[in-house]
Design a protein around this motif. Sequence first.
Motif, PDB file in Angstrom:
ATOM      1  N   ASP A  24      39.651  37.108  44.018  1.00  0.00           N
ATOM      2  CA  ASP A  24      40.889  37.455  43.525  1.00  0.00           C
ATOM      3  C   ASP A  24      40.862  38.600  42.369  1.00  0.00           C
ATOM      4  O   ASP A  24      41.238  38.543  41.141  1.00  0.00           O
ATOM      5  CB  ASP A  24      41.549  36.286  43.025  1.00  0.00           C
ATOM      6  N   THR A  66      42.346  36.118  30.210  1.00  0.00           N
ATOM      7  CA  THR A  66      43.025  35.375  29.314  1.00  0.00           C
ATOM      8  C   THR A  66      42.859  35.512  28.060  1.00  0.00           C
ATOM      9  O   THR A  66      43.803  35.553  27.417  1.00  0.00           O
ATOM     10  CB  THR A  66      42.566  33.982  29.791  1.00  0.00           C
ATOM     11  N   TYR A 118      52.163  36.627  35.557  1.00  0.00           N
ATOM     12  CA  TYR A 118      50.730  35.771  35.334  1.00  0.00           C
ATOM     13  C   TYR A 118      49.911  36.526  34.552  1.00  0.00           C
ATOM     14  O   TYR A 118      49.583  37.665  34.835  1.00  0.00           O
ATOM     15  CB  TYR A 118      50.135  35.101  36.684  1.00  0.00           C
ATOM     16  N   GLU A 126      52.730  43.285  33.627  1.00  0.00           N
ATOM     17  CA  GLU A 126      51.920  44.127  34.631  1.00  0.00           C
ATOM     18  C   GLU A 126      52.818  45.276  34.842  1.00  0.00           C
ATOM     19  O   GLU A 126      54.058  44.932  35.230  1.00  0.00           O
ATOM     20  CB  GLU A 126      51.536  42.973  35.869  1.00  0.00           C
ATOM     21  N   THR A 149      44.687  43.804  34.532  1.00  0.00           N
ATOM     22  CA  THR A 149      43.644  43.224  35.229  1.00  0.00           C
ATOM     23  C   THR A 149      43.474  43.090  36.487  1.00  0.00           C
ATOM     24  O   THR A 149      42.920  43.396  37.495  1.00  0.00           O
ATOM     25  CB  THR A 149      43.721  41.429  34.860  1.00  0.00           C
ATOM     26  N   LYS A 180      38.031  40.536  34.601  1.00  0.00           N
ATOM     27  CA  LYS A 180      37.410  40.515  36.036  1.00  0.00           C
ATOM     28  C   LYS A 180      36.640  41.527  36.556  1.00  0.00           C
ATOM     29  O   LYS A 180      35.399  41.643  36.028  1.00  0.00           O
ATOM     30  CB  LYS A 180      38.711  40.305  36.688  1.00  0.00           C
TER      31      LYS A 180
END
Length: 454
Positions: A79, A137, A163, A223, A258, A283
């Motif tokens: 992911d 996060t 998210y 985002e 991200t 990530k």
Amino acid sequence: MSIDRSRLRDLLASERAEYARRNPRSRELYDAGEHLFGRVPMTWMNKAAGGFPLGLDRADGARVWDLDGHEYIDFCLGDTGAMAGHSPAPVVAAVAKRFGELGGATAMMPTQDAEWVAAELSSRFGVDRWSFSLTATDANRWVLRLVRAITGRPKILFHSYCYHGSVDESLIVCDDSFDGADRPGNVGAPVEVTRTSRVAEFNDLEGLEKQLAQGDVAAMMMEPALTNIGLILPEPGYLDGVRELTERYGVLLVNDETHTFSAGVGGATRAWGLKPDIVTIGKAIGGGIPIGAYGISSALAESLLARSDLDLIDMGGVGGTLAGNALSLAAARATLSEVLTADAFSRMTALASSFTRGVQDTIDRTGVPWSIAQLGARAEYRFASPAPRNGSESVDAYDADLEDFLHVFLANRGVLMTPFHNMALMCPVTTEADVARHTELFAEAVDLLVGPAS
Ligand code: PMP
């Protein structure tokens, strides 16, 4: 063309039976996990369309192998954690050197790689003072503390069904009330989310303005395209409107790149010429080694550093013992200098375009009411047409059986999609043949779903 639900249930049951037959060792691993909470190392791994997760044997580039010896084309790529491909050679070498030869991953001392990575992120994303964490996060959490400290305002504005990691403040959704509500399933919320947060739908400038006009919002964290509730692209003028409104109401704008990093070397911020005050990321920039980062403007950085009331050095709530460690930064330097380069992004984007065309051809040919969206190196299909414009519309398009069927059908034939999405991500070593295999299987799966033409 609607989907016959009883046909779908039958197809899903037979794919799950085949999955169980094919994967005895993965099943065994799952059953043996008696001391694991939920039988998995992290509870999210129970999001497994086949009924139990595949156990990992090894991974290389755009491929993973499970414990039963099956090889998969990996469009999940952790992911996005493995957007650079699994264990790319320059990152392996940098990690071996830093951890094996030089040592000192947790020495709590700066290395030369840190300034290199910060300078590279500055030139890619246009904000020029960077700090590091181990996850996106945490980058987001720490930024939320900083923006409250800077503005003296208590709340953060989020998009409904956004998210940004397991960040308490972000678990808010729009409902019939003006203030919104806890996201369904929010585990042990520290306080009712409306005390810390405001919420607006994506692509709704009018709703956003009403929230920002309350005067209590420190920052809007977003985002530039929603990527965690399907892939929802901004409508023309939306992002300009967001910048204009945040400036008008004195609200700091945080772009969480991200996932939207897929848009290019500098994410959507650079690809679309955006001007956020703060950028967060994580990530992919570590090439598989944990890292997160946030960048703020030099003016904000200086004003924070000048504040004697803020403890940025010890227990003030911003930072972590292993954050900014030498290993993460060595990996990030190798990833950014040698793997996730401009050339790699153009190849990855071309592949995602082929993927999108392949899916769209099947949607057009069969008439299923679905849509597909692309953002640079990633593409995602959604069971709605026209494509949802915001998080709430996208939630309504969720179809668990359909999603599970496609995931298990593909996995049984050697293709992995991201468990939480119908998302496919390209890495620098994904090939046209990999994409063609998905196109072929997707067409086969949809043909099975719609049945023979009458
Ligand atoms: N921001 C975005 C946009 C994300 O999609 C995610 C995770 N999917 C995060 C932050 C958090 O990343 P992590 O779980 O690695 O902390």
